[in-house]
Scaffold this active site. Sequence first.
Site, short mmCIF file in Angstrom:
data_model
loop_
_atom_site.label_atom_id
_atom_site.label_comp_id
_atom_site.label_asym_id
_atom_site.label_seq_id
_atom_site.Cartn_x
_atom_site.Cartn_y
_atom_site.Cartn_z
N ASN A 37 0.84 -1.18 0.00
CA ASN A 37 0.00 0.00 0.00
C ASN A 37 0.89 1.24 0.00
O ASN A 37 1.54 1.55 1.00
CB ASN A 37 -0.91 0.02 1.24
CG ASN A 37 -1.75 1.27 1.29
OD1 ASN A 37 -2.66 1.44 0.50
ND2 ASN A 37 -1.43 2.16 2.21
N GLU A 38 0.95 1.91 -1.14
CA GLU A 38 1.58 3.23 -1.32
C GLU A 38 3.10 3.26 -1.24
O GLU A 38 3.68 4.34 -1.24
CB GLU A 38 0.97 4.27 -0.37
CG GLU A 38 -0.50 4.47 -0.61
CD GLU A 38 -1.13 5.52 0.29
OE1 GLU A 38 -0.49 5.96 1.27
OE2 GLU A 38 -2.28 5.91 0.00
N ASN A 39 3.79 2.12 -1.19
CA ASN A 39 5.25 2.16 -1.06
C ASN A 39 5.95 2.54 -2.36
O ASN A 39 6.95 3.26 -2.32
CB ASN A 39 5.78 0.82 -0.55
CG ASN A 39 5.31 0.54 0.85
OD1 ASN A 39 4.63 1.34 1.47
ND2 ASN A 39 5.67 -0.61 1.35
#
Length: 195
Positions: free
Chosen positions: A68-70
């Site tokens: 998630n969002e890395n």
Amino acid sequence: MWGGGIYEDDAFYDACDELGLMVWQDFLFACAAYPEEQPLRGEVEAEARDNVVRLMSHPSLVLWNGNNENLWGFRDWDWEEPLAGDSWGEGYYLGLLPRIVAELDPTRPYTAGSPWSGSWDHHPNDPATAPTTPGRCGTGGTTPTTGRPCRASAPSSAGRPRRRSPRCAGRSPGGVRPDSPACCTTRRPRTATAN
């Protein structure tokens, strides 16, 4: 299931199967850089393998997602300079995890991250190149990837009793106060019976 959370127990996925709910399952990486060296790499691989094998029989599971969002965070949140060439998780999302899914659960799709536009040739959050989410309702009430009718969404949780999430017992990670609404979850609905 959010990458900053947990892999839910089997009862959750059983309920989703029974109710016809679709689950997008993140591997447990969210909003941070993760070293790819041992011993963490071995633990990441073991955890991923265990959970893919445990969950792959559930028809409610429609997608594996690397993080998630890395990938987006690396590009836009100024991680590159402080990392100074150190590993940060990219090898998990673009290498290790897709290999595990391809080996153990080859019929289910994998995406490297949310958001992710398919390659570093595009910004990770570029809406013009983002892959279509499997099962997402498009125009005309059909899924863009299959053309099949969308399933009805789950009933609202409004009015259901709330319980304290175990992750919010005592001090909560991420600065969420234990008395915050973010620390509550809805009780699982009872199985509906036909009238």
